[in-house]
Design an enzyme around this catalytic site. Structure first.
Site, PDB file in Angstrom:
ATOM      1  N   HIS A  82     -11.270   5.563  -7.492  1.00 32.59           N
ATOM      2  CA  HIS A  82     -13.057   5.631  -7.517  1.00 32.59           C
ATOM      3  C   HIS A  82     -12.697   6.417  -6.260  1.00 32.59           C
ATOM      4  O   HIS A  82     -12.729   5.555  -4.822  1.00 32.59           O
ATOM      5  CB  HIS A  82     -13.492   4.921  -7.562  1.00 32.59           C
ATOM      6  N   ASP A 115       1.080  -1.287  -0.030  1.00 31.16           N
ATOM      7  CA  ASP A 115       0.320   0.069  -0.048  1.00 31.16           C
ATOM      8  C   ASP A 115       0.892   1.694  -0.300  1.00 31.16           C
ATOM      9  O   ASP A 115       1.915   1.501   0.668  1.00 31.16           O
ATOM     10  CB  ASP A 115      -0.930   0.285   1.524  1.00 31.16           C
ATOM     11  N   CYS A 146      -6.801   1.830  -7.970  1.00 32.57           N
ATOM     12  CA  CYS A 146      -8.360   2.692  -7.925  1.00 32.57           C
ATOM     13  C   CYS A 146      -8.801   3.855  -7.589  1.00 32.57           C
ATOM     14  O   CYS A 146      -8.418   3.903  -6.725  1.00 32.57           O
ATOM     15  CB  CYS A 146      -9.546   1.795  -6.617  1.00 32.57           C
ATOM     16  N   CYS A 168     -13.347  -2.110  -7.519  1.00 31.15           N
ATOM     17  CA  CYS A 168     -11.485  -2.630  -7.426  1.00 31.15           C
ATOM     18  C   CYS A 168     -11.502  -1.110  -6.062  1.00 31.15           C
ATOM     19  O   CYS A 168     -10.034  -2.043  -5.966  1.00 31.15           O
ATOM     20  CB  CYS A 168     -11.004  -1.908  -8.435  1.00 31.15           C
ATOM     21  N   CYS A 203     -17.914   0.972  -7.197  1.00 33.55           N
ATOM     22  CA  CYS A 203     -16.866   0.047  -8.479  1.00 33.55           C
ATOM     23  C   CYS A 203     -16.166  -0.916  -7.502  1.00 33.55           C
ATOM     24  O   CYS A 203     -16.490  -1.380  -6.067  1.00 33.55           O
ATOM     25  CB  CYS A 203     -15.596   0.962  -8.716  1.00 33.55           C
ATOM     26  N   ASP A 210      -1.083  -0.870   6.018  1.00 36.45           N
ATOM     27  CA  ASP A 210      -1.961  -0.042   7.383  1.00 36.45           C
ATOM     28  C   ASP A 210      -3.188  -0.046   7.792  1.00 36.45           C
ATOM     29  O   ASP A 210      -3.066   0.858   8.437  1.00 36.45           O
ATOM     30  CB  ASP A 210      -1.316   1.252   7.183  1.00 36.45           C
ATOM     31  N   ASP A 266      -0.349   5.112   0.659  1.00 38.66           N
ATOM     32  CA  ASP A 266      -0.420   5.904   2.139  1.00 38.66           C
ATOM     33  C   ASP A 266      -0.337   5.666   3.115  1.00 38.66           C
ATOM     34  O   ASP A 266      -0.956   4.466   3.388  1.00 38.66           O
ATOM     35  CB  ASP A 266      -1.767   6.635   1.752  1.00 38.66           C
TER      36      ASP A 266
END
Length: 175
Positions: free
Chosen positions: A84, A11, A82, A92, A90, A119, A13
């Site tokens: 969105h 991931d 993603c 995803c 959505c 996280d 952020d």
């Protein structure tokens, strides 16, 4: 353990940098230990894939290309984003496993040999639904995922809870 890892899905952020909020490319800063962690994976020939929810793209606040360019510059082999908002329904948006499933199909990966590092509770739930193992890092929203949001992923136990990405990488390589 690392000899069996076909890929790491990491991931953005709160895991490799920034914080629990979204920071757009240009202002985003890697954690001091993240570069070393990513280089360790590359040294051991473990493919790195980024996967991230970035709803600001659909709001016109940033471009998909800017996120992709940034993440590729950090050494990721492929980027799955993603764009969105969670309200757009959505297929995803994490915690959906779609980005993980798409990558594993594209690269013909055995999902049991893939590890998600993130996280948030949504990273853990996506890993669980994709049949992958996971490591939760305590940076970013990690403490919240363990406390306030643990009920959202109560049926899934991460293989390790790490202080940060470097701790996670060292644990994987030495397990």
């Amino acid at each position: 353990m690392y000899r069996n890892i076909e890929a790491l899905f990491i991931d953005r952020d709160g895991t490799i940098g920034g914080d629990a909020s979204v920071t757009y490319p240009g202002a985003f800063k890697l954690y001091p230990f993240a570069k070393e962690a990513l280089e360790l994976a590359k040294r051991y020939n473990i493919p790195l894939f980024a996967f991230s929810n970035q709803p600001g793209i659909s709001k016109g606040e940033c471009t998909l290309q800017a996120f992709e360019d940034e993440l590729l510059s950090f050494g990721f082999r492929e980027v799955y984003i993603c764009p969105h908002s969670h309200t757009e329904n959505c297929s995803c948006h994490k915690p959906s496993p779609e980005m993980l499933l798409t990558a594993s199909q594209t690269y013909q990966l055995n999902r049991k040999n893939c590890v998600v590092i993130g996280d948030r509770w949504s990273d853990m739930l996506a890993a669980s639904q994709a049949g992958m193992q996971a490591i939760l890092v305590k940076t970013g929203a990690g403490e919240e995922a363990l406390g306030k949001y643990r009920h959202k992923w109560i049926d899934f136990e991460p293989m390790y809870t790490a202080k940060n990405l470097l701790d996670a990488m060292n644990w994987l390589l030495n397990k």
